[in-house]
Design an enzyme around this catalytic site. Sequence first.
Site, mmCIF file in Angstrom:
data_model
loop_
_atom_site.group_PDB
_atom_site.id
_atom_site.type_symbol
_atom_site.label_atom_id
_atom_site.label_comp_id
_atom_site.label_asym_id
_atom_site.label_seq_id
_atom_site.Cartn_x
_atom_site.Cartn_y
_atom_site.Cartn_z
ATOM 1 N N ASP A 215 -6.788 -9.864 3.053
ATOM 2 C CA ASP A 215 -6.695 -8.503 2.519
ATOM 3 C C ASP A 215 -6.911 -8.537 1.002
ATOM 4 O O ASP A 215 -6.679 -9.558 0.354
ATOM 5 C CB ASP A 215 -5.313 -7.936 2.859
ATOM 6 N N GLU A 216 -7.336 -7.406 0.423
ATOM 7 C CA GLU A 216 -7.526 -7.274 -1.037
ATOM 8 C C GLU A 216 -8.402 -8.397 -1.594
ATOM 9 O O GLU A 216 -8.095 -9.007 -2.617
ATOM 10 C CB GLU A 216 -6.161 -7.258 -1.754
ATOM 11 N N GLN A 246 -11.596 -1.124 -6.694
ATOM 12 C CA GLN A 246 -10.164 -1.241 -6.985
ATOM 13 C C GLN A 246 -9.810 -2.616 -7.565
ATOM 14 O O GLN A 246 -8.661 -3.040 -7.508
ATOM 15 C CB GLN A 246 -9.346 -0.980 -5.723
ATOM 16 N N ARG A 601 -4.401 7.635 -5.822
ATOM 17 C CA ARG A 601 -2.999 7.567 -5.372
ATOM 18 C C ARG A 601 -2.539 8.939 -4.892
ATOM 19 O O ARG A 601 -1.524 9.053 -4.190
ATOM 20 C CB ARG A 601 -2.056 7.131 -6.514
#
Length: 671
Positions: A215-216, A246, A601
């Site tokens: 992930d990420e 991101q 967000r």
Amino acid sequence: MSSTLNPKQRKAVRVTDRPLLVIAGAGSGKTRVITEKVAHLIRQGLPARHIAAVTFTNKAAREMKSRVGQLVQGQEARGLTVSTFHALGLDILRREHKALGFKAAISIFDEHDRSSLLKELIRHNYADIDPERADDFGAQISRWKNLFLTPETALAQVTAEDETTVRLYADYTRQIKAYNAVDFDDLILLPVLLFQDNAEVLEKWRQKIRYLLVDEYQDTNQTQYELVRQLVGKLGRFTVVGDDDQSIYAWRGAQPENLARLREDYPRLHIIKLEQNYRSTGRILKAANHLIANNPHVFDKKLWSAHGPGDPLRVLRHPDDLTEAQQIVADLTHHRFRHGGEWRDYAILYRGNHQSRLFEKALREQSVPYFISGGASFFGYAEVKDVLGYLRLLVNQDDDAAFLRVINTPPREIGPVTLEKLGAWANRRHVSLFEACFELGLEQTLAPQAAQRLRHFCEHLVDVADRAKRGDTLPVIEEFLNALKYREWLEDQAASPAQAERKLGNVAELLAWIGRLLEDEEGRSLDEVIARLMLLDILERNEEEKAGDRVSLMTLHAAKGLEFPCVYLVGMEENLLPHETSIEQETVEEERRLAYVGITRARRHLTFSYCARRKRYGDSIDCQPSRFLDELPLEDLEWPEKNPIDPEIRKERNQATLSQLRSLLSTGQTS
């Protein structure tokens, strides 16, 4: 497989016969894809013990594990690895410590331990360097480790003026290993070096981890990329999920270009884009898309939502930063009064921690409950560090950082002069401070009484360590702390009974936590528990804590991975966002990604705020609106200050403030 997955999510779950890169936009359900894929792999016949899913924070790992547990239960999930990168690295180190030349009980140094060791090395071996620069050297060593550079490889790449830093890096590497310790960066670097040099061990881990999910992925550094590449081998049995838009951690070594490198290293790589956002309204996503389109892209994508356009995005201008804080809090209170909801629905996001002070003051004045992300960590309290220091020393007597922390806590008449002489002796003899206390020639350096006090402490510790291994570990630790009279000392040192109660409560909480870990189903030993607690300490420092029903105040970096119905993105000014350093260094692209993270967000309501003047270093300076505001779609923005406030709106704001005051008075009368 869940029928509620959209077509692209379903495809990402099903692709298992080739390397897969999932470009997952904000709020597009990437965690769900990973957890559904774990369940799919198990149902397709791959035993859970051969699957590993890794991410970057404990919070993300816990959420992933919880979701997998809802999909796969009982024996099917037995042996599954869901962890952070660093927890996986720790597992490899513990299992392969002999191949790396370590003893079993490996200690983990945090930044404070690293700084202390570097200061000692500088004092003894580098007379021309100020020991107070230890943190700067530590940061450079960390950067080199994240770039997969050992002292030897770093030396071949640096200029002559950096050669001293490389020598210090080499000395630090030798010394920390002598302590049977590793630092945070070593948890990735050492497994990579081991796999590079030991094909047999690497093959063992490839057989263990037959499918890897990450992930990420945009947050991986060079060394983490190498670890993934080694584990998955040429077959590339992996799924990595990431979003280059991101990537906001370049300052700690993250390389978003690792996403593009996958295409070079794995020609069969399949790419799937997740662009449907399940979080935000259309206008919020349109603003995010417009903003980030100003950055160059390897993988183009465009977020969209089925939630409808939603409200326009507001841009508020304020004469100064004090007024900004006061008016944002008034606006927030008014919004809650009109729309209902809870305080936890609201977040105030900013570029730097220093911006929080005025907002805290304004929130307190309006009696609005708030929570600051990144506040004091449980592991940051002195009493918690003290007890952990003793426990670290119980499981690894070569841990000099722990020795120095506890040797005179509580005081036992072992002063700095004694410790300086002990340190000099240990350096000459190339032994740990603990081992030096038992050397026969120590009295040549120390007074007999001082040497006896040191030996008495160390003998007591050896006895306790032996009993902790053989019997009921937690009662032995409790008895040890009682013998030290540590709790009595805490009470004596506390400024008030309330502070003493808090400190004693922290110690009790830590011991209870250790007790639970010792008794869990994995049957961990004390040294395993302490290593995991140290790792938890380092990772949790920047993680979100449970805020309760309070307004969240946090930096944009801390906000990543979170979402709120209503977001205020404040300080939208040149030299603040984007930050002046990024403008000078021409790294505005990352600042734009930071603003993009802030925008995404928000679920329903988004407000931008900037000031005409702002106090800085005691002076009031003129401010210009951030260039990022000019990059947003004008037709979706609302600038209330360009139009007079409607009298009815002003009346409602006043009513909201009065309502808040009445609520406070009512609470005070009934409590």
